[in-house]
Design a protein around this motif. Structure first.
Motif, PDB file in Angstrom:
ATOM      1  N   HIS A   1      -7.485  -2.350  -8.021  1.00 10.61           N
ATOM      2  CA  HIS A   1      -6.825  -1.438  -8.964  1.00 10.61           C
ATOM      3  C   HIS A   1      -5.847  -2.122  -9.921  1.00 10.61           C
ATOM      4  O   HIS A   1      -5.573  -1.621 -10.992  1.00 10.61           O
ATOM      5  N   PHE A   2      -5.294  -3.245  -9.477  1.00  9.64           N
ATOM      6  CA  PHE A   2      -4.199  -3.859 -10.245  1.00  9.64           C
ATOM      7  C   PHE A   2      -4.417  -5.364 -10.393  1.00  9.64           C
ATOM      8  O   PHE A   2      -5.231  -5.953  -9.690  1.00  9.64           O
TER       9      PHE A   2
ATOM     10  N   LEU B   1       0.836  -1.207   0.000  1.00  4.24           N
ATOM     11  CA  LEU B   1       0.000   0.000   0.000  1.00  4.24           C
ATOM     12  C   LEU B   1       0.868   1.254   0.000  1.00  4.24           C
ATOM     13  O   LEU B   1       0.544   2.268  -0.598  1.00  4.24           O
TER      14      LEU B   1
ATOM     15  N   LEU C   1       2.914   2.578  -9.237  1.00  6.64           N
ATOM     16  CA  LEU C   1       2.479   1.586 -10.230  1.00  6.64           C
ATOM     17  C   LEU C   1       1.594   2.171 -11.317  1.00  6.64           C
ATOM     18  O   LEU C   1       0.756   3.045 -11.057  1.00  6.64           O
TER      19      LEU C   1
ATOM     20  N   MET D   1      -7.477  -4.660  -1.280  1.00  5.45           N
ATOM     21  CA  MET D   1      -7.429  -3.234  -1.643  1.00  5.45           C
ATOM     22  C   MET D   1      -6.653  -3.044  -2.944  1.00  5.45           C
ATOM     23  O   MET D   1      -7.025  -2.236  -3.794  1.00  5.45           O
ATOM     24  N   MET D   2      -5.570  -3.784  -3.082  1.00  4.41           N
ATOM     25  CA  MET D   2      -4.752  -3.682  -4.292  1.00  4.41           C
ATOM     26  C   MET D   2      -5.484  -4.279  -5.497  1.00  4.41           C
ATOM     27  O   MET D   2      -5.393  -3.773  -6.610  1.00  4.41           O
TER      28      MET D   2
ATOM     29  N   ALA E   1       2.230   1.802  -3.656  1.00  3.83           N
ATOM     30  CA  ALA E   1       1.320   1.558  -4.786  1.00  3.83           C
ATOM     31  C   ALA E   1       1.308   2.721  -5.777  1.00  3.83           C
ATOM     32  O   ALA E   1       1.065   2.524  -6.966  1.00  3.83           O
ATOM     33  N   HIS E   2       1.586   3.942  -5.287  1.00  2.00           N
ATOM     34  CA  HIS E   2       1.502   5.099  -6.177  1.00  2.00           C
ATOM     35  C   HIS E   2       2.558   5.109  -7.279  1.00  2.00           C
ATOM     36  O   HIS E   2       2.490   5.905  -8.190  1.00  2.00           O
TER      37      HIS E   2
END
Lengths: 576, 189
Positions: B122-123, B80, B86, B118-119, B83-84
């Motif tokens: 988005h991915f 987390l 990616l 949570m990931m 993550a920014h």
């Protein structure tokens, strides 16, 4: 041949290729690996000095005697070495002398983020700044030749992101320069006022020659003009060059490999070719102020921050206010601050100090982490040695319920003179020397108290007790910090006594100590889940209904068992 | 070719060694490579990350936000935090392991319930029990090579290429166990 080298490793390699014979340093992140890498070359006498001032002065001595020499340090280390550094510009050198200094924008591991380039300007020395590992090697190598040619120490300015980033480096061979003749020349080397006055004007002349040099073709390799789209231009140096290229690959860029003196005429020509000119530099507006004073129209700190570390995103978003990376951000993530290792000998001292409720003047080292919750036991940290001086001042101001804490390496770096002051000026201060037998925070480097050199050879082992007695402290006590009760009692006694005292808490750092052959566990029937043990701040402890101890992490120090009010934490002897 | 990898975890998990192997491999292949990380105070049980960038020519050693194609996370919470970096198309490989930070142990903060979930919103996320595979290979410390093995399955190089890079980084006595861990990771998905 190609190698994958960090900036620090490349500096060491470049110095070795230039025929370096002598290097001295004091460990400090992010510069430590320069000397560590140099210590692996058999041709280089590489040493850990007690502090940066000694390191630089020793390097000056080697240069005087005709050998190429280097001193390396972190940015705040140059404050300690600033005294010789400033006058070294006057004397100049005999054999080439390079001072490698690593700044820490973003304060990853430092107490401030001062900008070393200010020192280069103030001292009027030649300063180089590499933008990757390949340049770190090349510039360091060139620096020795330039130092000799212009009779000036060369400051090699690094930052964390250069020192600790790795890149592909083409390596070369070593040149083996002859030892230069020692030249006895008092007018050059004896800085009496009468001679220094002359050397000052001589420095200005040498600096004028450097100004001519940076405008000449000879300096082309250091000053690269990359003219592309002329709508926007950038002037930059070091790591910021990489960020600019990443953020604006089409823009025109002038990269400064020499950052003092600046090539104003070259920059003026570049400025005339672009419509808008930005100057991109981390920390202070050192380039910007000089360019503006020259009447060169640049945009700098109007849009860029004067603090913190830059990145491609910082550069891009400061120039293009509408830019927002398409990224996912998670907020409210628990932080993961660094903590004292399980078994760290400092922990017991902090538990004792917390119980005593005294003001603690701290210092620089792993033990500075004792300021963070849950230990929360340190109340000041300024610079190396400051705690020992501050406790004296506080004591004189009537604040008797206070102690100083300082590590063994830090005490030898800067604490001895402060302790002398306590004795000489008669305060009743109590100083705790937390002797873990190494320079721990930077990666267990040896120091004069360890009996081992930077090259791993045996040497005289200094006795801290004897140093302490030698400066006139009569009350010297040694305790084992794993014994929290005794540590507490001894500090309490020394606080009550109206004379200077030193308590040495002695236990090797867990990075160098052998495991103890025991761990601790929680007797779940006895545990009342009060959480007292969690307050020692050990990663091996957690609360899952009851307190529990991770046996893989537990080092067996037993400090948690000392604080348990119901004796629920018990020893487990391991079989092997 | 452009390969940007974020490797993250907790001090002591071998983040820096994993990025070292990747760097050695890129050099063997004649590519440009840079890697960036932070040493010093940040390593005392703190959060650790490394950026590895491989291309024909690499400028910044730091990956711009929103652009990295891969993440190797050795600990669930740490995904987390980084993550920014990616890109939306990133492949994320997470070791199923949780290490409570001091802030959680002391009750100041709460460990997120489901970082992997949570990931995943988005991915493209794959979760791997690398600790189990490392044990199977013979050393719990080989989690990093298990994870590198997992990543290797999406990169163009052969197992032999990776082994050669590992030989440049590891001392001989640690090679067998690390190669075994790598192979287990390479074939797990």
């Amino acid at each position: 041949m190609k190698r994958f080298l960090s900036g620090n490793e490349a500096v060491a390699r470049g110095a070795w290729e230039a025929g370096l014979k002598y290097a001295s340093s004091y460990p400090g992140t992010p510069s430590t690996e320069i000397l560590q890498s140099l210590a692996r070359f058999p041709e280089v006498q590489a040493e850990w000095a007690p502090n940066e001032k000694v390191a630089l002065e020793s390097a000056i001595g080697a240069s005087f005697a005709g050998l190429r020499a280097m001193a390396s340090m972190k940015h705040v280390g140059l404050n300690v070495a600033a005294d010789p550094f400033m006058t070294l510009a006057y004397t100049g050198v005999n054999a080439g002398l390079v001072v490698a200094v690593a700044d820490d924008p973003g304060l990853y591991s430092s107490q401030n983020e001062q900008d070393t380039r200010r020192y280069a300007v103030a001292a009027r020395v030649l300063a180089l700044e590499p933008s990757d590992s390949q340049e770190a090697l090349a510039f360091t190598k060139d620096a020795f030749f330039l130092s000799e040619r212009f009779d000036i120490p060369v400051l090699l300015r690094l930052v964390t992101r250069i020192s600790h980033s790795k890149g592909v480096v083409e390596i070369g061979d070593r040149v083996e320069p002859m030892q230069k003749e020692e030249v006895r020349d008092p007018a050059k080397w004896v800085m009496l006022p009468a001679y220094a006055k002359i050397r000052h004007t001589n420095l200005l002349e040498r600096f004028k020659k450097l100004k001519d040099f940076v405008e000449s073709k000879e300096a082309d390799a250091f000053l690269v003009e990359d003219l592309q789209d002329t709508k926007v231009g950038f002037i930059t140096s070091g790591i910021c060059y990489q960020y600019v290229k990443e953020a604006f690959p089409e823009a025109s860029v002038f990269k400064l490999g020499i950052i003092n003196p600046l090539p104003f005429e070259r920059i003026r020509r570049f400025a005339s070719k672009v419509d808008v000119l930005y100057v991109v530099e981390e920390l202070d507006p050192v380039l910007e102020e000089q360019l503006k004073a020259q009447g060169i129209d640049v945009i700098g700190k109007e849009v860029f921050p004067e603090y913190g570390e830059f990145s491609p995103d910082v550069v891009r978003s400061c120039v293009d206010k509408s830019y927002k990376p398409k990224a996912v951000y998670f907020t409210d993530i628990p932080t993961r601050p660094p903590t004292l290792c399980p078994g760290c000998p400092h922990r017991g001292v902090f538990v004792a100090l917390r119980k005593l409720g005294v003001t603690v003047f701290g210092d620089i080292g792993c033990y500075t982490l004792g300021a963070l919750p849950p230990l929360s036991s340190i109340h000041s940290c300024v610079c190396m040695g400051a705690g020992v001086s501050m406790v004296h001042g506080a004591n004189k101001a009537g604040h008797k319920k206070s102690v100083a804490i300082i590590g063994d390496s830090t005490f030898l770096h800067s604490g001895v003179t402060s302790l002398m002051n306590i004795v000489y000026n008669r305060s009743s201060s109590t100083v705790i020397i937390m002797d873990n037998g190494t320079t721990a925070m930077t990666g267990k480097q040896p120091h004069p108290g360890t009996g081992v050199t930077a090259k791993g050879e045996k040497t005289v082992k200094l006795s801290i007790e004897e140093v302490v007695r030698g400066v006139g402290v009569e009350r010297v006590r040694v305790v084992d910090p794993y014994n929290v009760k005794e540590t507490y009692e001894v500090i309490k006694e020394e606080l009550e006594i109206d004379e200077p005292s030193v308590v040495i808490t002695r236990r090797p750092c867990t990075l160098i100590a052998e495991r103890l052959g025991k761990t601790y566990t929680v007797d779940k029937d006895k545990c009342i889940a009060c959480g007292a043990c969690l307050k020692v701040g050990c990663m091996a402890l957690s609360m899952n209904g009851n307190a529990s101890i991770d046996e893989l992490l537990c080092f067996g120090c037993g400090v948690c068992a000392h604080v348990c009010p119901v004796d629920a934490i018990v020893e487990v002897v391991n079989e092997n | 070719m452009k390969i940007d990898v974020v490797i993250c975890g907790v001090g002591g998990q071998g983040v820096l060694l994993a990025s070292e192997v990747l760097g050695a491999l890129a050099i063997e292949k004649g590519l440009d490579v840079k890697k960036s990380e932070i040493h010093g105070m940040a390593q005392r049980g703190g959060s650790v990350f490394s950026h590895v960038r491989i291309a024909e020519k690499v400028f910044s050693p730091v990956i711009p936000q929103g652009t990295a194609g891969y993440m190797l996370a050795f600990e669930e919470l740490e995904v987390l935090r980084y993550a920014h970096f990616l890109s939306q198309k990133a492949k994320v490989f997470i070791n199923k392991q949780r290490i409570n930070p001091m802030t959680v142990l002391s009750g100041e903060a709460v460990y997120p319930e489901d970082p992997v979930g949570m990931m995943s919103r988005h991915f493209e996320v794959k979760s791997v029990d690398a600790l189990r595979l490392a044990k199977e290979a013979g050393n719990v410390r080989a989690v990093n090579m298990v994870m590198l093995g997992v990543l290797s399955a999406c990169l163009p190089w052969s197992e032999d290429d990776w082994f050669k890079a590992m030989e440049m980084v590891f001392p001989a006595r640690l090679l067998d166990v690390n190669k075994k861990a790598f192979t287990l990771g390479r074939t797990v998905l």
